[in-house]
Design an enzyme around this catalytic site. Structure first.
Site, PDB file in Angstrom:
ATOM      1  N   ASP A 182      20.494  48.332  35.262  1.00 44.86           N
ATOM      2  CA  ASP A 182      20.945  47.944  36.645  1.00 44.86           C
ATOM      3  C   ASP A 182      21.225  48.962  37.507  1.00 44.86           C
ATOM      4  O   ASP A 182      22.116  50.004  37.448  1.00 44.86           O
ATOM      5  CB  ASP A 182      22.243  47.370  36.503  1.00 44.86           C
ATOM      6  N   HIS A 187      26.545  51.648  42.632  1.00 47.43           N
ATOM      7  CA  HIS A 187      27.122  52.381  41.621  1.00 47.43           C
ATOM      8  C   HIS A 187      26.941  53.881  41.422  1.00 47.43           C
ATOM      9  O   HIS A 187      27.682  54.575  40.632  1.00 47.43           O
ATOM     10  CB  HIS A 187      26.681  52.045  40.279  1.00 47.43           C
ATOM     11  N   ILE A 202      31.315  52.283  43.171  1.00 48.45           N
ATOM     12  CA  ILE A 202      32.254  51.369  42.230  1.00 48.45           C
ATOM     13  C   ILE A 202      31.434  51.016  40.856  1.00 48.45           C
ATOM     14  O   ILE A 202      30.129  51.231  40.900  1.00 48.45           O
ATOM     15  CB  ILE A 202      32.507  50.090  42.797  1.00 48.45           C
ATOM     16  N   GLY A 205      30.105  45.698  37.318  1.00 50.31           N
ATOM     17  CA  GLY A 205      30.659  44.597  36.872  1.00 50.31           C
ATOM     18  C   GLY A 205      30.572  44.523  35.417  1.00 50.31           C
ATOM     19  O   GLY A 205      31.393  44.482  34.370  1.00 50.31           O
TER      20      GLY A 205
HETATM   21  O1  HDC Z   1      37.430  39.094  44.042  1.00 48.82           O
HETATM   22  C1  HDC Z   1      36.785  40.010  45.198  1.00 48.82           C
HETATM   23  C2  HDC Z   1      36.106  41.255  44.325  1.00 48.82           C
HETATM   24  O2  HDC Z   1      35.999  42.107  45.050  1.00 48.82           O
HETATM   25  N1  HDC Z   1      36.126  41.091  43.241  1.00 48.82           N
HETATM   26  C3  HDC Z   1      35.325  42.145  42.424  1.00 48.82           C
HETATM   27  C4  HDC Z   1      33.906  42.210  42.529  1.00 48.82           C
HETATM   28  C5  HDC Z   1      33.229  43.324  41.778  1.00 48.82           C
HETATM   29  O3  HDC Z   1      33.592  44.532  41.607  1.00 48.82           O
HETATM   30  N2  HDC Z   1      32.109  42.964  40.996  1.00 48.82           N
HETATM   31  C6  HDC Z   1      31.295  44.089  40.130  1.00 48.82           C
HETATM   32  C7  HDC Z   1      30.792  45.109  40.721  1.00 48.82           C
HETATM   33  S1  HDC Z   1      29.436  44.819  41.930  1.00 48.82           S
HETATM   34  C8  HDC Z   1      28.158  44.771  40.818  1.00 48.82           C
HETATM   35  O4  HDC Z   1      28.279  44.960  39.621  1.00 48.82           O
HETATM   36  C9  HDC Z   1      26.835  44.524  41.501  1.00 48.82           C
HETATM   37  C10 HDC Z   1      25.694  44.690  40.426  1.00 48.82           C
HETATM   38  O5  HDC Z   1      24.998  45.537  40.260  1.00 48.82           O
HETATM   39  C11 HDC Z   1      24.881  43.217  40.516  1.00 48.82           C
HETATM   40  C12 HDC Z   1      23.401  43.605  40.793  1.00 48.82           C
HETATM   41  C13 HDC Z   1      22.792  42.176  40.592  1.00 48.82           C
HETATM   42  C14 HDC Z   1      21.358  42.342  41.339  1.00 48.82           C
HETATM   43  C15 HDC Z   1      20.496  41.121  41.086  1.00 48.82           C
HETATM   44  C16 HDC Z   1      20.571  40.347  42.228  1.00 48.82           C
HETATM   45  C17 HDC Z   1      20.189  40.847  43.609  1.00 48.82           C
HETATM   46  C18 HDC Z   1      35.733  39.303  45.849  1.00 48.82           C
HETATM   47  C19 HDC Z   1      35.284  39.975  47.061  1.00 48.82           C
HETATM   48  C20 HDC Z   1      34.582  38.703  44.856  1.00 48.82           C
HETATM   49  C21 HDC Z   1      36.539  37.983  46.571  1.00 48.82           C
HETATM   50  O6  HDC Z   1      37.796  38.049  47.080  1.00 48.82           O
HETATM   51  P1  HDC Z   1      38.020  37.323  48.315  1.00 48.82           P
HETATM   52  O7  HDC Z   1      37.087  37.484  49.555  1.00 48.82           O
HETATM   53  O8  HDC Z   1      39.543  37.861  48.539  1.00 48.82           O
HETATM   54  O9  HDC Z   1      37.980  35.905  47.894  1.00 48.82           O
HETATM   55  P2  HDC Z   1      39.155  34.885  47.706  1.00 48.82           P
HETATM   56  O10 HDC Z   1      39.694  34.608  49.059  1.00 48.82           O
HETATM   57  O11 HDC Z   1      39.956  35.168  46.843  1.00 48.82           O
HETATM   58  O12 HDC Z   1      38.474  33.559  47.428  1.00 48.82           O
HETATM   59  C22 HDC Z   1      37.323  32.816  48.390  1.00 48.82           C
HETATM   60  C23 HDC Z   1      36.529  31.969  47.455  1.00 48.82           C
HETATM   61  O13 HDC Z   1      35.545  32.303  46.809  1.00 48.82           O
HETATM   62  C24 HDC Z   1      35.791  31.985  45.433  1.00 48.82           C
HETATM   63  N3  HDC Z   1      35.823  33.294  44.458  1.00 48.82           N
HETATM   64  C25 HDC Z   1      36.729  34.375  44.635  1.00 48.82           C
HETATM   65  N4  HDC Z   1      36.258  35.413  44.008  1.00 48.82           N
HETATM   66  C26 HDC Z   1      35.150  35.034  43.297  1.00 48.82           C
HETATM   67  C27 HDC Z   1      34.779  33.701  43.789  1.00 48.82           C
HETATM   68  N5  HDC Z   1      33.812  32.978  43.018  1.00 48.82           N
HETATM   69  C28 HDC Z   1      33.078  33.586  42.119  1.00 48.82           C
HETATM   70  N6  HDC Z   1      33.333  34.818  41.719  1.00 48.82           N
HETATM   71  C29 HDC Z   1      34.323  35.684  42.208  1.00 48.82           C
HETATM   72  N7  HDC Z   1      34.669  36.838  41.765  1.00 48.82           N
HETATM   73  C30 HDC Z   1      37.217  31.665  45.315  1.00 48.82           C
HETATM   74  O14 HDC Z   1      37.407  30.711  44.305  1.00 48.82           O
HETATM   75  C31 HDC Z   1      37.400  30.955  46.801  1.00 48.82           C
HETATM   76  O15 HDC Z   1      37.018  29.766  46.773  1.00 48.82           O
HETATM   77  P3  HDC Z   1      38.080  28.711  47.217  1.00 48.82           P
HETATM   78  O16 HDC Z   1      38.124  28.713  48.809  1.00 48.82           O
HETATM   79  O17 HDC Z   1      37.179  27.210  46.946  1.00 48.82           O
HETATM   80  O18 HDC Z   1      39.248  28.693  46.365  1.00 48.82           O
END
Ligand code: HDC
Length: 279
Positions: A182, A187, A202, A205
């Site tokens: 990836d 990153h 960061i 994941g």
């Molecule tokens: O949880 C927040 C966050 O920051 N999480 C960490 C994300 C992270 O660090 N991920 C790993 C690093 S990124 C990565 O590795 C990318 C990688 O390189 C991928 C490449 C792929 C490329 C291929 C394709 C192009 C965040 C921001 C995710 C959510 O936080 P909030 O905005 O505060 O959300 P919240 O208010 O708690 O919830 C809103 C609604 O969204 C749902 N939800 C929350 N977190 C979720 C999620 N759904 C799925 N996954 C999550 N992690 C909640 O359920 C909520 O829904 P509802 O309103 O129905 O309850």
């Protein structure tokens, strides 16, 4: 939908992956191809989907205003369909959107894939990757069935965890982890990270996921399903604290970031292969 080029791997990819998720030179089954127990941490099963250029983005045509810079990995589920995970092979992967859900200004996409042995046609891995895409628009729709373990809710019990382990993440962890497949600039590139609204790059994941998977594998033995939600970001150099609770053949886990007192992984579990479990 669509098909990928074949992903061919061997001991080099296996050892690199194991090192990138925390294996050390003292753990010969993970780092020495001539060891009798040579093996790969099973979360390797998502790598065919990241060693892809063409189909990895096959969902993007279903979205409006899609900016890859604002994409975060939200959840990930892997099923190891063939046990033990082969330490070499040629894998072909096909993709299928499973669901799109609009949540206010964010779009949540679940992208499924199936990876087969390109010689025998046997299924080796399936994956369900959930992406949380900020400032995006999509039409809420369920495209296909999801695996039950992938959608199950795994709440951590109130009781003390029966297993806790700290993992010190190297400042260079993401730089190393990128080489497994990836290459997302998020990153490594400070300018790109700033564009994504982070102070610095960061950690992947799936690196946090693999670090947890390795310590759980060492503690509990082999598993063939794993699911986790990424609830908070992790920076290289921080310390993860993994907590685990075994309930029958399922081990629920969490990963906290010690320095910032946040939860990086929650709603997470592995499914043990019962006749091989260590405990
Ligand atoms: O949880 C927040 C966050 O920051 N999480 C960490 C994300 C992270 O660090 N991920 C790993 C690093 S990124 C990565 O590795 C990318 C990688 O390189 C991928 C490449 C792929 C490329 C291929 C394709 C192009 C965040 C921001 C995710 C959510 O936080 P909030 O905005 O505060 O959300 P919240 O208010 O708690 O919830 C809103 C609604 O969204 C749902 N939800 C929350 N977190 C979720 C999620 N759904 C799925 N996954 C999550 N992690 C909640 O359920 C909520 O829904 P509802 O309103 O129905 O309850």
């Amino acid at each position: 939908e669509g098909e990928d080029p074949v992903f061919t791997y061997g001991d080099r990819e296996v050892i690199l992956y194991n090192l990138a998720v925390g294996a050390t030179h003292k753990e010969l089954p993970y780092v020495y191809e001539n060891d009798q127990e040579f093996q790969v941490v099973p979360t390797f099963g998502h790598l065919p989907t990241f060693n892809s250029v063409k189909s990895q983005m096959s969902f993007s045509k279903l979205l409006r205003n899609f900016n890859p810079m604002l994409l975060l990995h939200g959840e990930h589920y892997i099923k190891i369909e063939k046990w033990p995970v082969p330490t070499e092979g040629s894998i072909k992967t096909s993709y299928q959107p499973l669901a799109i859900t609009q949540k206010k200004t964010n779009t949540i996409v679940v992208h499924g894939s199936k990876s087969v042995d390109s010689n025998t046609g046997e299924t080796v891995f399936s994956n369900e990757a959930t992406f949380f895409i900020r400032n995006c628009e999509g039409d809420t729709k369920q495209y296909a069935e999801r695996k039950s373990f992938a959608v199950a809710q795994f709440n951590a019990p109130k009781s003390d965890a029966e297993f806790t382990q700290d993992i010190k993440i190297s400042e260079d962890q993401a730089a190393l982890y990128r080489l497994t497949g990836d290459r997302n600039p998020l990153h490594i590139d400070p300018a790109f990270a700033a564009g994504a609204k982070f102070d610095r790059p960061i950690l992947h994941g799936m690196c946090t996921y693999g670090l947890c998977a390795k310590v759980l594998l060492d503690k509990y033995g082999p598993f063939n399903e794993i699911k986790a939600r990424f609830t908070g970001i992790v920076f290289p150099g921080e310390t993860l604290r993994v907590y685990a609770w075994k309930q029958g053949d399922t081990v629920i886990f969490q990963a906290h970031v010690v320095e910032r007192k946040t939860i990086a992984i929650n709603n997470a579990a592995i499914k043990l292969i019962s006749d091989k479990a260590k405990i």
